[in-house]
Design a protein around this motif. Structure first.
Motif, PDB file in Angstrom:
ATOM      1  N   PHE A   1      15.283   0.621  -4.814  1.00 11.89           N
ATOM      2  CA  PHE A   1      13.193   1.128  -4.370  1.00 11.89           C
ATOM      3  C   PHE A   1      12.998   0.122  -3.233  1.00 11.89           C
TER       4      PHE A   1
ATOM      5  N   TYR B   1       9.011   2.081   0.316  1.00  9.02           N
ATOM      6  CA  TYR B   1       8.330   2.717   1.317  1.00  9.02           C
ATOM      7  C   TYR B   1       8.938   2.498   2.870  1.00  9.02           C
TER       8      TYR B   1
ATOM      9  N   ALA C   1      -1.814  -3.170  -4.669  1.00  9.64           N
ATOM     10  CA  ALA C   1      -1.036  -2.038  -3.949  1.00  9.64           C
ATOM     11  C   ALA C   1      -1.489  -1.302  -2.714  1.00  9.64           C
TER      12      ALA C   1
ATOM     13  N   GLY D   1      -0.859  -0.035  -0.202  1.00  9.95           N
ATOM     14  CA  GLY D   1      -0.049   1.087   0.435  1.00  9.95           C
ATOM     15  C   GLY D   1      -0.778   0.553   2.682  1.00  9.95           C
TER      16      GLY D   1
ATOM     17  N   ASP E   1      -0.549  -6.174  -1.012  1.00  9.06           N
ATOM     18  CA  ASP E   1       1.051  -4.819  -1.102  1.00  9.06           C
ATOM     19  C   ASP E   1       2.009  -5.371  -0.947  1.00  9.06           C
ATOM     20  N   LEU E   2       3.409  -5.202  -1.422  1.00  6.65           N
ATOM     21  CA  LEU E   2       4.631  -5.961  -1.734  1.00  6.65           C
ATOM     22  C   LEU E   2       4.854  -5.502  -0.280  1.00  6.65           C
TER      23      LEU E   2
ATOM     24  N   MET F   1       4.336  -0.584   4.307  1.00  4.12           N
ATOM     25  CA  MET F   1       3.241   0.333   4.515  1.00  4.12           C
ATOM     26  C   MET F   1       1.606  -1.101   4.950  1.00  4.12           C
TER      27      MET F   1
ATOM     28  N   GLY G   1       1.224  -9.043  -1.023  1.00  5.92           N
ATOM     29  CA  GLY G   1       1.797  -9.502  -2.311  1.00  5.92           C
ATOM     30  C   GLY G   1       2.464  -8.848  -3.621  1.00  5.92           C
TER      31      GLY G   1
ATOM     32  N   MET H   1      -4.461   2.818  -7.752  1.00  3.48           N
ATOM     33  CA  MET H   1      -4.987   3.954  -7.770  1.00  3.48           C
ATOM     34  C   MET H   1      -3.401   4.568  -7.224  1.00  3.48           C
TER      35      MET H   1
ATOM     36  N   ALA I   1       1.141   3.573  -7.977  1.00  2.00           N
ATOM     37  CA  ALA I   1       1.011   1.986  -7.516  1.00  2.00           C
ATOM     38  C   ALA I   1       1.613   1.345  -9.233  1.00  2.00           C
TER      39      ALA I   1
ATOM     40  N   LEU J   1       6.174  -0.765 -10.980  1.00  2.00           N
ATOM     41  CA  LEU J   1       6.610  -1.585 -11.797  1.00  2.00           C
ATOM     42  C   LEU J   1       7.235  -0.866 -12.806  1.00  2.00           C
TER      43      LEU J   1
HETATM   44  C1  LIG Z   1       2.387   5.029  -4.145  1.00  4.40           C
HETATM   45  S1  LIG Z   1       1.882   4.079  -3.785  1.00  4.40           S
HETATM   46  C2  LIG Z   1       0.375   4.220  -3.558  1.00  4.40           C
HETATM   47  C3  LIG Z   1      -0.640   3.161  -2.369  1.00  4.40           C
HETATM   48  C4  LIG Z   1      -2.320   2.973  -2.765  1.00  4.40           C
HETATM   49  N1  LIG Z   1      -2.338   2.487  -3.248  1.00  4.40           N
HETATM   50  C5  LIG Z   1      -2.921   4.716  -1.975  1.00  4.40           C
HETATM   51  O1  LIG Z   1      -3.538   5.064  -3.357  1.00  4.40           O
HETATM   52  O2  LIG Z   1      -2.066   5.528  -1.590  1.00  4.40           O
HETATM   53  C6  LIG Z   1       2.608   3.413  -3.963  1.00  4.40           C
HETATM   54  C7  LIG Z   1       2.098   1.683  -3.280  1.00  4.40           C
HETATM   55  O3  LIG Z   1       2.560   0.273  -4.381  1.00  4.40           O
HETATM   56  C8  LIG Z   1       3.499  -0.263  -3.635  1.00  4.40           C
HETATM   57  N2  LIG Z   1       3.878  -1.355  -4.627  1.00  4.40           N
HETATM   58  C9  LIG Z   1       5.101  -1.269  -5.383  1.00  4.40           C
HETATM   59  N3  LIG Z   1       5.614  -2.267  -5.807  1.00  4.40           N
HETATM   60  C10 LIG Z   1       4.386  -3.306  -5.562  1.00  4.40           C
HETATM   61  C11 LIG Z   1       4.650  -4.800  -6.266  1.00  4.40           C
HETATM   62  N4  LIG Z   1       5.064  -5.067  -7.082  1.00  4.40           N
HETATM   63  N5  LIG Z   1       3.222  -5.087  -5.636  1.00  4.40           N
HETATM   64  C12 LIG Z   1       2.212  -4.642  -4.913  1.00  4.40           C
HETATM   65  N6  LIG Z   1       2.259  -3.646  -4.431  1.00  4.40           N
HETATM   66  C13 LIG Z   1       3.922  -3.013  -4.554  1.00  4.40           C
HETATM   67  C14 LIG Z   1       3.898  -0.299  -2.493  1.00  4.40           C
HETATM   68  O4  LIG Z   1       4.391  -0.593  -1.599  1.00  4.40           O
HETATM   69  C15 LIG Z   1       3.005   1.090  -2.470  1.00  4.40           C
HETATM   70  O5  LIG Z   1       2.042   0.727  -1.223  1.00  4.40           O
END
Ligand SMILES: C[S@@+](CC[C@H](N)C(=O)[O-])C[C@H]1O[C@@H](n2cnc3c(N)ncnc32)[C@H](O)[C@@H]1O
Length: 262
Positions: free
Chosen positions: A4, A7, A44, A46, A69-70, A74, A96, A113, A116, A120
């Motif tokens: 993964f 993005y 997260a 984004g 966000d990680l 994004m 983070g 939301m 996200a 995990l």
């Molecule tokens: C589907 S997007 C949703 C973004 C945002 N919450 C929204 O509502 O538009 C999922 C997000 O989770 C972030 N993400 C994935 N794994 C993560 C992690 N371990 N820690 C922080 N962010 C993470 C991705 O980089 C991405 O920005």
């Protein structure tokens, strides 16, 4: 199965998604921003799809929002939305990991939301995330949490399927953007799916470009996610599968949670 890329190739196209659901959840979040007291943490976050409207709502009120966000890609999109003329002192944007974070603060509203949490895919990461969230919530805090409703099966008939999510014109750049999804594989024992998100662009001068990313999600059936939340000392205050009665497309489940009194 994993693979993964957070993005990395497509973050700059993420905000073109114009599905009704993605307007409804912003309104849903803003209602809680108004209702709850104290600072806000968006996990997260984004591209800041939700962060920016929340920032606009609270600016000048003395409240603040911490968004993390990680994904560097994004976060770059989010930071690009912060105009230098505006005072963003009440908005803190950080890199983070939601499976392991500590900010030495408590918040009155926490948001995780648009599916996200489902990135995990390992049990340990998901459990750690819920523990970290709990530690960052004040006693009266609310957590807004969402997962998609899974299909009955992600077996052979699911793999290989392709569909178009949207086909639109980006008026600003006079470009056509088609976003499609192709299911790659699934691990039904671990409840993990993997698919490709592909963007086909036709630019103003006719040039064609395409970008793609692999997306990996763990899926939860409603009883499973409720059990997981309860196990981590969250009380379910409200459970919604639609944020808008006009929108007949039921794809997601939304939870309003509080810390259980232990
Ligand atoms: C589907 S997007 C949703 C973004 C945002 N919450 C929204 O509502 O538009 C999922 C997000 O989770 C972030 N993400 C994935 N794994 C993560 C992690 N371990 N820690 C922080 N962010 C993470 C991705 O980089 C991405 O920005």
């Amino acid at each position: 199965m994993e693979n993964f890329g957070l993005y990395g190739n497509t973050a700059f196209l993420y905000d073109f998604d114009n599905r009704q659901l993605l307007n409804d959840d912003i309104k849903f979040a803003l209602d809680y921003v108004k209702q709850q007291k104290g600072d806000i943490m968006e996990i997260a976050c984004g591209t800041g799809r939700m962060t920016i409207p929340i920032f606009e709502e609270i600016k000048g009120s003395g409240r603040s929002i911490l968004a993390f966000d990680l994904s560097d890609s994004m976060l770059d999109v989010l930071r690009g939305k912060l105009s230098p003329e505006k005072n963003h002192s009440c908005l803190q944007v950080e890199k983070g990991d939601m499976s392991n974070f500590y900010f030495n603060r408590k918040f009155g509203l926490v948001l995780l939301m648009w599916r996200a949490f489902q990135h995990l895919i390992d049990t340990e990461g998901a459990q750690n995330c819920l523990k970290c969230i709990y530690e960052h919530m004040s006693d009266d805090a609310v957590l807004l949490f969402n997962v998609f409703l899974p299909k009955d099966s992600y077996g052979k008939e699911w793999i290989g399927k392709e569909f178009i999510t949207y086909d639109l014109i980006d008026k600003k750049n006079d470009a056509r953007i088609i976003r499609s999804t192709k299911n790659i594989d699934s691990d039904e024992a671990r409840q993990i799916i993997r698919y490709l998100t592909r963007y086909d662009l036709t630019l103003k001068d006719g040039e064609k470009k395409h970008y793609e990313d692999t997306i990996v999600y763990k899926y939860y059936y409603p009883e499973q996610i409720k059990e997981l939340l309860k196990k981590h000392n969250f009380d379910i205050i409200e459970e919604l599968n639609s944020l808008n009665p006009q929108n007949k497309e039921i794809t997601d489940q939304y939870y309003v949670l509080k810390k259980a009194k232990v």
